[in-house]
Design a protein around this motif. Structure first.
Motif, mmCIF file in Angstrom:
data_model
loop_
_atom_site.group_PDB
_atom_site.id
_atom_site.type_symbol
_atom_site.label_atom_id
_atom_site.label_comp_id
_atom_site.label_asym_id
_atom_site.label_seq_id
_atom_site.Cartn_x
_atom_site.Cartn_y
_atom_site.Cartn_z
ATOM 1 N N LEU A 1 33.721 36.986 43.228
ATOM 2 C CA LEU A 1 34.729 36.018 43.663
ATOM 3 C C LEU A 1 36.100 36.665 43.835
ATOM 4 O O LEU A 1 36.950 36.132 44.549
ATOM 5 C CB LEU A 1 34.832 34.865 42.654
ATOM 6 N N SER A 2 36.307 37.791 43.183
ATOM 7 C CA SER A 2 37.592 38.473 43.229
ATOM 8 C C SER A 2 37.828 39.122 44.580
ATOM 9 O O SER A 2 36.904 39.663 45.200
ATOM 10 C CB SER A 2 37.657 39.529 42.121
ATOM 11 N N ALA B 1 33.914 40.007 24.742
ATOM 12 C CA ALA B 1 35.196 39.416 25.129
ATOM 13 C C ALA B 1 35.236 39.067 26.603
ATOM 14 O O ALA B 1 35.871 38.078 26.994
ATOM 15 C CB ALA B 1 36.336 40.371 24.781
ATOM 16 N N ASN B 2 34.572 39.852 27.434
ATOM 17 C CA ASN B 2 34.606 39.625 28.877
ATOM 18 C C ASN B 2 33.313 39.025 29.423
ATOM 19 O O ASN B 2 33.113 38.987 30.629
ATOM 20 C CB ASN B 2 34.869 40.943 29.616
ATOM 21 N N LEU C 1 39.648 31.367 35.149
ATOM 22 C CA LEU C 1 40.100 32.525 35.914
ATOM 23 C C LEU C 1 41.302 32.138 36.769
ATOM 24 O O LEU C 1 41.393 30.997 37.238
ATOM 25 C CB LEU C 1 38.975 33.046 36.809
ATOM 26 N N PRO C 2 42.215 33.069 37.013
ATOM 27 C CA PRO C 2 43.448 32.743 37.755
ATOM 28 C C PRO C 2 43.219 32.646 39.260
ATOM 29 O O PRO C 2 43.886 33.322 40.052
ATOM 30 C CB PRO C 2 44.378 33.900 37.396
ATOM 31 N N VAL C 3 42.268 31.806 39.681
ATOM 32 C CA VAL C 3 41.910 31.710 41.090
ATOM 33 C C VAL C 3 43.017 31.076 41.927
ATOM 34 O O VAL C 3 43.096 31.290 43.143
ATOM 35 C CB VAL C 3 40.604 30.921 41.261
ATOM 36 N N ALA C 4 43.884 30.288 41.291
ATOM 37 C CA ALA C 4 44.957 29.624 42.030
ATOM 38 C C ALA C 4 46.191 30.491 42.171
ATOM 39 O O ALA C 4 47.210 30.051 42.717
ATOM 40 C CB ALA C 4 45.325 28.308 41.347
ATOM 41 N N GLY C 5 46.122 31.735 41.707
ATOM 42 C CA GLY C 5 47.276 32.624 41.792
ATOM 43 C C GLY C 5 48.252 32.370 40.655
ATOM 44 O O GLY C 5 47.943 31.719 39.663
ATOM 45 N N SER D 1 37.556 41.265 36.162
ATOM 46 C CA SER D 1 38.790 40.653 36.654
ATOM 47 C C SER D 1 39.377 39.638 35.696
ATOM 48 O O SER D 1 40.287 38.894 36.071
ATOM 49 C CB SER D 1 38.509 39.968 38.001
ATOM 50 N N ASP D 2 38.855 39.575 34.469
ATOM 51 C CA ASP D 2 39.367 38.619 33.479
ATOM 52 C C ASP D 2 40.572 39.233 32.774
ATOM 53 O O ASP D 2 40.452 39.906 31.757
ATOM 54 C CB ASP D 2 38.262 38.279 32.475
#
Length: 626
Positions: free
Chosen positions: A444-445, A279-280, A184-188, A266-267
């Motif tokens: 987490l989002s 898929a998600n 997941l793009p947690v680091a931005g 949020s994926d």
């Protein structure tokens, strides 16, 4: 020598002996205690005692309590005694490794300056708004410092846990290393859907502020060395090598916090590449099966009661049964991870069930309400409108486990290492499995728990839910030793006077009725007064006859008298309740023991009288001639 003199001499001897024994107990036997409380609230648990045995350097504990400033605060003072007694228990069982200092930080004193240096909280609840301190500062031989800013009586159940955690952190001052395994793009970075640059997720930023965080992706084949806590978020398509690394990490006592999801909202990458079956969704089915966990990624939770209000495409507000917010009623108040949380928001939760052959210990952290249902995840993904989703809902009057802590025995998911990996000390089972499972990754989002705003070019985040607190609490708890994790909430020491509470209700009912009558009379008087004052003459001038003026004066006098009676009733309510409580306490503390002493003295006199009568009869029988 008279009998009365002997009696008084005996009582004096007993009183002297009692004082001597008390002094002897305080000086020589203070380390030996017998805890007769219902929940052993004055005793240390096995986990705390184990932490004390691991102390290898002297520790100084500074207990700050505003004794003089809290003179009339009975409840707070009783709790301070409870805290001090427990700290003395720690010091007494540490074999001299802990030195306890009791300090009263009076205003403008060096002790108050010391409390401020520790960063303790001074609550302005004393007389004349004096700051009241009830906190703990601690140092080790290397001048590392830990504090408990204020001992909140509301968190009494976790008093032992907080003190033991403070001692553990002083004994083990190294920073905790957290490995975050996720794609997941947690680091931005750049959003693949919009092309815009996005900030790192707030929970990830918070972790970086508190711990040493090492982020890896699903392309990794092993975990970084020295990992204290592993966080797995939305695991998909993990290789056997990576699954084996996670498996062996947990088999060797590693702690893990795992987030899975039947449908992640949020994926972005999965949404970009397509929304086919699953898929998600995410799962760790191979490991879950070995741990005795049943998790179905094909079903999503719907909760009518916990559903959140969202804005529809038409601009209306509707309740979304899949977007849910769980309050304190659905959170485990006996686990330190969730006990102090108020709200956790998320979306499309999955549920956990204990396997039939599972031998682990389960502790539910989050559960749904009874107004819940399960829906196929594929149907859920296609049903975008909240109204259409609610039509698919049918309550089954059942609570579901949405997050749980699993500890105890477990078997490895691998009979042998994957091909190409050497069997270097691999374990086939463990007795120390310690993982937390959460059936949602959307929590987490940022959009589910923080609001972002810009202030002079700086992004300000304001949380409206406790999602981030839940993650940091879980990591903090998992990062502790096994002894620290084993410490659970303890009982409370306060025992109310039940009879006093019942009598209070009767007294309150009596005076509340009188207060209600007076309040109603006051409202009627004010209404009639307002009606008289609204009477206007021609041209808008106020015309009041002498009769009306007298009525106004009477109403004003009545109003003042009613207010006076109302104040007296409220004062009498407090006074009677206080008098009632004092009377019961005086009866229990003074009259009852005194009555018992008098009863024993009467029994003693009666026994002696019977003895004398019997003895006299025996002597008379001997003297009688045969």
């Amino acid at each position: 020598m008279s009998t009365r003199f002997i009696t008084w001499l005996s009582m004096l001897f007993i009183a002297t002996l009692f004082c001597a024994l008390v002094l002897l107990n305080n000086q020589l036997l203070s380390v030996y205690r017998v805890d007769l409380t219902e929940n052993n609230v004055y005793s240390l648990s096995q986990g705390s005692q184990q932490i004390l045995t691991e102390i290898d350097e002297p520790l100084n504990l500074y207990f700050f309590f505003s004794d003089k400033a809290s003179k009339n605060m009975t409840t707070l003072r009783n709790y301070a005694v409870r805290v001090q007694s427990l700290l003395e228990e720690y010091a007494g069982r540490s074999n001299g490794k802990i030195k306890l200092h009791i300090l009263d930080p009076e205003p403008f004193s060096e002790k108050e300056d010391r409390a401020d240096q520790f960063g303790l909280t001074g609550a302005n609840i004393g007389t004349a708004a004096e700051a009241i301190y009830l906190g703990l500062g601690a140092t080790n031989a290397l001048d590392d410092q830990q504090v408990i800013a204020f001992f909140d009586p509301q968190q009494e159940r976790f008093l032992e846990y907080e003190i033991s955690k403070l001692i553990y952190q002083l004994v083990n001052p190294k920073q905790v290393k957290v490995t975050l395994l996720t794609d997941l793009p947690v680091a931005g970075g750049q959003n693949p859907m919009t092309g815009e640059f996005e900030q790192p997720w707030t929970f990830y930023t918070q972790l970086q502020q508190l711990y040493v965080v090492d982020k890896i992706g699903s392309d990794a084949t092993e975990l970084p060395k020295g990992t204290d806590v592993l966080i797995v978020a939305h695991p998909k398509n993990f290789s056997d090598e990576l699954l084996y690394a996670i498996d062996q990490y947990t088999m060797k006592g590693g702690r893990a916090l795992i987030f899975v999801d039947p449908h992640n909202e949020s994926d972005q990458m999965s949404m970009l590449l397509g929304s086919g079956m699953g898929a998600n969704s995410s799962n760790l089915s191979r490991l879950f099966e070995a741990w005795g966990v049943n998790y179905d990624e094909q079903r999503v939770l719907l909760d009518a009661y916990a559903g959140l209000d969202v804005r529809t495409q038409n601009g209306d507000i509707a309740r979304h049964f899949g977007f849910v917010g769980f309050s304190a009623n659905e959170l485990n108040d006996k686990d330190v991870t969730t006990s102090n949380l108020d709200l956790i928001n998320g979306a499309s939760f999955g549920i956990f069930k204990k396997g039939a052959s599972s031998g682990q210990r389960w502790a539910t952290l989050i559960h749904s309400t009874k107004n819940s249902d399960l829906i196929d995840s594929a149907l859920y993904a296609q049903t975008r409108e909240p109204l259409a989703l609610s039509q698919e809902y049918t309550s089954n009057n059942q609570e579901y486990v949405l997050a749980t802590r699993i500890t105890g025995n477990a078997k490895s998911a691998f009979e042998s290492p994957p091909e190409g990996i050497e069997s270097d000390g691999s374990l086939s089972s463990t007795k120390d499995l310690n993982v937390m499972l959460v059936g949602d990754t959307d929590l987490l989002s940022d959009r589910f728990w923080v609001q972002q705003s810009s202030f002079f070019g700086q992004t300000i985040t304001t949380p409206f839910a406790n999602n981030g607190d839940f993650v940091t609490n879980a990591v903090e708890n998992l990062a502790g030793s096994d002894a620290l994790i084993s410490i659970r909430s303890r009982g409370t020491f306060a025992r109310p006077f039940d009879k006093v509470e019942q009598l209070k209700l009767v007294a309150e009912q009596k005076f509340r009725e009188q207060e209600k009558i007076l309040q109603q009379q006051l409202e009627e008087a004010e209404l009639q007064l307002a009606q008289l004052q609204e009477q206007q003459g021609e041209g808008g001038a106020l015309v009041i006859s002498s009769q009306q003026q007298k009525a106004i004066d009477d109403f004003m006098a009545q109003k003042i008298e009613i207010r006076k009676s109302l104040r007296e009733v409220r004062h009498q309510l407090d006074k009677d309740i206080e008098t009632l409580g004092n009377l019961i306490k005086f009866t229990n503390i003074v009259i009852a023991p005194l009555a018992l002493v008098l009863l024993l003295m009467g029994a003693r006199r009666l026994t002696r009288s019977r003895y004398k009568t019997k003895n006299a009869s025996s002597i008379a029988a001997v003297k009688e001639p045969s």
